[in-house]
Design an enzyme around this catalytic site. Structure first.
Site, PDB file in Angstrom:
ATOM      1  N   GLY A   1      32.901 -29.344 -12.546  1.00  0.00           N
ATOM      2  CA  GLY A   1      33.021 -30.584 -11.804  1.00  0.00           C
ATOM      3  C   GLY A   1      32.825 -30.306 -10.323  1.00  0.00           C
ATOM      4  O   GLY A   1      33.727 -29.821  -9.650  1.00  0.00           O
TER       5      GLY A   1
ATOM      6  N   ASN B   1      25.467 -28.007 -27.751  1.00  0.00           N
ATOM      7  CA  ASN B   1      26.369 -29.154 -27.551  1.00  0.00           C
ATOM      8  C   ASN B   1      25.923 -30.275 -28.498  1.00  0.00           C
ATOM      9  O   ASN B   1      24.736 -30.613 -28.547  1.00  0.00           O
ATOM     10  CB  ASN B   1      26.271 -29.575 -26.070  1.00  0.00           C
ATOM     11  CG  ASN B   1      27.085 -30.812 -25.733  1.00  0.00           C
ATOM     12  OD1 ASN B   1      26.921 -31.864 -26.329  1.00  0.00           O
ATOM     13  ND2 ASN B   1      27.933 -30.699 -24.725  1.00  0.00           N
TER      14      ASN B   1
ATOM     15  N   ASN C   1      30.739 -32.697 -27.871  1.00  0.00           N
ATOM     16  CA  ASN C   1      30.829 -33.740 -26.846  1.00  0.00           C
ATOM     17  C   ASN C   1      31.526 -34.928 -27.499  1.00  0.00           C
ATOM     18  O   ASN C   1      30.934 -35.608 -28.338  1.00  0.00           O
ATOM     19  CB  ASN C   1      29.415 -34.094 -26.367  1.00  0.00           C
ATOM     20  CG  ASN C   1      29.394 -35.214 -25.349  1.00  0.00           C
ATOM     21  OD1 ASN C   1      30.428 -35.819 -25.064  1.00  0.00           O
ATOM     22  ND2 ASN C   1      28.232 -35.511 -24.815  1.00  0.00           N
TER      23      ASN C   1
ATOM     24  N   GLY D   1      26.850 -27.913 -12.796  1.00  0.00           N
ATOM     25  CA  GLY D   1      26.022 -29.003 -13.301  1.00  0.00           C
ATOM     26  C   GLY D   1      25.099 -29.549 -12.233  1.00  0.00           C
ATOM     27  O   GLY D   1      24.008 -29.035 -11.984  1.00  0.00           O
ATOM     28  N   THR D   2      25.569 -30.576 -11.540  1.00  0.00           N
ATOM     29  CA  THR D   2      24.741 -31.321 -10.580  1.00  0.00           C
ATOM     30  C   THR D   2      24.106 -30.414  -9.523  1.00  0.00           C
ATOM     31  O   THR D   2      22.986 -30.671  -9.069  1.00  0.00           O
ATOM     32  CB  THR D   2      25.623 -32.420  -9.933  1.00  0.00           C
ATOM     33  OG1 THR D   2      26.123 -33.234 -11.000  1.00  0.00           O
ATOM     34  CG2 THR D   2      24.859 -33.282  -8.971  1.00  0.00           C
TER      35      THR D   2
ATOM     36  N   CYS E   1      32.009 -40.035 -27.155  1.00  0.00           N
ATOM     37  CA  CYS E   1      31.336 -41.143 -27.832  1.00  0.00           C
ATOM     38  C   CYS E   1      32.328 -41.917 -28.705  1.00  0.00           C
ATOM     39  O   CYS E   1      33.214 -41.317 -29.315  1.00  0.00           O
ATOM     40  CB  CYS E   1      30.255 -40.511 -28.697  1.00  0.00           C
ATOM     41  SG  CYS E   1      29.381 -41.624 -29.755  1.00  0.00           S
TER      42      CYS E   1
ATOM     43  N   ILE F   1      21.726 -41.421 -18.298  1.00  0.00           N
ATOM     44  CA  ILE F   1      20.576 -40.881 -19.018  1.00  0.00           C
ATOM     45  C   ILE F   1      20.629 -41.342 -20.480  1.00  0.00           C
ATOM     46  O   ILE F   1      19.603 -41.675 -21.064  1.00  0.00           O
ATOM     47  CB  ILE F   1      20.565 -39.318 -18.950  1.00  0.00           C
ATOM     48  CG1 ILE F   1      20.728 -38.819 -17.503  1.00  0.00           C
ATOM     49  CG2 ILE F   1      19.331 -38.744 -19.613  1.00  0.00           C
ATOM     50  CD1 ILE F   1      19.529 -38.853 -16.633  1.00  0.00           C
ATOM     51  N   GLY F   2      21.823 -41.358 -21.056  1.00  0.00           N
ATOM     52  CA  GLY F   2      21.971 -41.901 -22.408  1.00  0.00           C
ATOM     53  C   GLY F   2      21.606 -40.924 -23.516  1.00  0.00           C
ATOM     54  O   GLY F   2      21.247 -41.336 -24.619  1.00  0.00           O
TER      55      GLY F   2
HETATM   56  C1  LIG Z   1      22.112 -35.699 -15.418  1.00  0.00           C
HETATM   57  C2  LIG Z   1      23.300 -35.246 -16.210  1.00  0.00           C
HETATM   58  C3  LIG Z   1      23.182 -35.128 -17.593  1.00  0.00           C
HETATM   59  C4  LIG Z   1      24.276 -34.704 -18.358  1.00  0.00           C
HETATM   60  N1  LIG Z   1      24.134 -34.581 -19.716  1.00  0.00           N
HETATM   61  C5  LIG Z   1      25.184 -34.172 -20.470  1.00  0.00           C
HETATM   62  C6  LIG Z   1      25.039 -34.003 -21.869  1.00  0.00           C
HETATM   63  O1  LIG Z   1      23.956 -34.174 -22.453  1.00  0.00           O
HETATM   64  N2  LIG Z   1      26.140 -33.615 -22.585  1.00  0.00           N
HETATM   65  C7  LIG Z   1      27.364 -33.356 -21.979  1.00  0.00           C
HETATM   66  O2  LIG Z   1      28.315 -32.995 -22.690  1.00  0.00           O
HETATM   67  N3  LIG Z   1      27.513 -33.475 -20.640  1.00  0.00           N
HETATM   68  C8  LIG Z   1      26.464 -33.875 -19.883  1.00  0.00           C
HETATM   69  N4  LIG Z   1      26.604 -33.983 -18.509  1.00  0.00           N
HETATM   70  C9  LIG Z   1      27.900 -33.637 -17.879  1.00  0.00           C
HETATM   71  C10 LIG Z   1      27.870 -32.235 -17.262  1.00  0.00           C
HETATM   72  O3  LIG Z   1      27.666 -31.231 -18.252  1.00  0.00           O
HETATM   73  C11 LIG Z   1      29.182 -31.920 -16.498  1.00  0.00           C
HETATM   74  O4  LIG Z   1      30.272 -32.000 -17.398  1.00  0.00           O
HETATM   75  C12 LIG Z   1      29.456 -32.890 -15.342  1.00  0.00           C
HETATM   76  O5  LIG Z   1      28.243 -33.266 -14.717  1.00  0.00           O
HETATM   77  C13 LIG Z   1      30.420 -32.319 -14.289  1.00  0.00           C
HETATM   78  O6  LIG Z   1      29.885 -31.165 -13.666  1.00  0.00           O
HETATM   79  P1  LIG Z   1      29.085 -31.229 -12.226  1.00  0.00           P
HETATM   80  O7  LIG Z   1      29.908 -32.061 -11.309  1.00  0.00           O
HETATM   81  O8  LIG Z   1      28.936 -29.791 -11.812  1.00  0.00           O
HETATM   82  O9  LIG Z   1      27.756 -31.883 -12.519  1.00  0.00           O
HETATM   83  C14 LIG Z   1      25.518 -34.393 -17.729  1.00  0.00           C
HETATM   84  C15 LIG Z   1      25.617 -34.514 -16.328  1.00  0.00           C
HETATM   85  C16 LIG Z   1      24.538 -34.928 -15.574  1.00  0.00           C
HETATM   86  C17 LIG Z   1      24.673 -35.027 -14.079  1.00  0.00           C
END
Ligand SMILES: Cc1cc2nc3c(=O)[nH]c(=O)nc-3n(C[C@H](O)[C@H](O)[C@H](O)COP(=O)(O)O)c2cc1C
Length: 303
Positions: free
Chosen positions: A244, A99, A127, A266-267, A130, A71-72
């Site tokens: 995770g 965050n 976070n 998250g996911t 980076c 996503i970036g």
């Molecule tokens: C689509 C997407 C966007 C994410 N955006 C961020 C973000 O902006 N900042 C961040 O610290 N982590 C971000 N993450 C990481 C999640 O917060 C989390 O640490 C990671 O996905 C593991 O948890 P999960 O397996 O339950 O998704 C993102 C993850 C996903 C899938």
């Protein structure tokens, strides 16, 4: 109620940053979502100093056990967030954790200072995935780099808890967590996504994702999250937000037994936007008789 860094929370389940948009959820579900908000605290998507467009498409690749996202970190930047998002998020029925990410220590310090003075913000998550543009090192992958970052930003958040979101893409997350503890962090969260890639189906040798590589999340990384949470718990006394691949109360309890104080989802919220509440309910039903501090007692904690 439970306490986390002095913040009272109704249960132990929070969202993973960037995986649940509270403002969009209110549009989709109406004000009813605020009556039974799925998470005990809301963690914002990463905010940077300047607005970011994010990575070029395609931004997602589905795996048998989750997602790769590239996503970036698109966001409105600090000013846009303070003006447009913060007033709406201040209406949430749960504490707000913002965050933030910067590419220099000074950038992160400015973000931390700006949010620490806002009473709407209960805690700040850093976070640190980076690279520092000045040193070239990933801020969260090198203990000295993280120590220098915390030394720079900690004074700007005298009364606001700082959570360091560890990256799993490093030699030793436990060593980074120890540096976080020694340099004033109030908590750590882990895991962030693991670096991965997908090949383009009909352009040999080319990556599918516009960003080249992306971050793997979801059930595919659950075993790694469990191992890293356990490793970090054995090394530090700080509260841990473990995440995770959590899809059920069972998974949340496993992470808690590995040493997490809170559990991030998250996911799974992409499949079920109300997963947070379901998982909190499942865990609390199954956890009857499971003493609140069992995870701590079962693990050797270094003095
Ligand atoms: C689509 C997407 C966007 C994410 N955006 C961020 C973000 O902006 N900042 C961040 O610290 N982590 C971000 N993450 C990481 C999640 O917060 C989390 O640490 C990671 O996905 C593991 O948890 P999960 O397996 O339950 O998704 C993102 C993850 C996903 C899938």
């Amino acid at each position: 109620m439970i306490g986390f860094c002095g913040i009272p929370l109704a249960h132990r389940i929070v969202n993973g940053s960037g995986t649940f948009d509270a403002i969009a959820a209110r549009r989709a579900f109406g004000d009813a979502i605020y009556e039974r908000f799925p998470f005990a605290a809301f963690v914002s998507k990463t905010v940077t100093l300047e607005p970011r467009k994010g990575n070029p498409p395609p931004r997602l690749w589905e795996l048998p056990g989750g997602l790769i996202n590239s996503i970036g970190l698109p966001n409105k930047g600090l000013e846009g967030y303070l003006r447009e998002d913060l007033p709406q998020l201040a209406e949430l029925p749960v504490p707000l954790i913002v965050n933030v990410m910067g590419s220099t220590r000074d950038d992160v310090a400015r973000l931390v200072a700006a949010f620490a003075e806002r009473e709407e913000v209960a805690a700040i998550e850093l976070n640190v995935s980076c690279p520092n543009v000045k040193t070239g090192l990933i801020m969260g992958a090198d203990p000295r780099e993280l120590a220098a970052l915390l030394d720079r930003v900690r004074p700007h958040a005298a009364a606001t808890p700082l959570i360091v979101k560890l990256t799993p893409n490093c030699a030793s997350p436990a060593e980074i967590a120890a540096a976080a503890e020694q340099h004033g962090a109030d908590a750590v969260s882990l895991v962030n996504t693991l670096r991965g890639m997908a090949m383009h189906p009909d352009r040999p040798g080319e990556p599918w994702l516009g960003g080249g590589t992306g971050g793997v999340s979801g059930p595919a990384i659950r075993a790694i999250a469990l191992a890293q949470v356990r490793e970090v718990r054995e090394r530090v006394r700080l509260p841990i937000v473990g995440m995770g691949g959590v899809q059920s109360g069972r998974h949340a309890i496993d992470l808690r037994r590995a040493g997490a104080d809170l559990v991030g989802v998250g996911t799974e919220s992409f499949r079920d936007p109300l997963a947070g509440q379901r998982i909190a309910d499942e865990a609390s039903r199954a956890e009857e008789g499971f003493p609140a501090n069992a995870a701590r007692a079962a693990v050797v904690v270094r003095d």
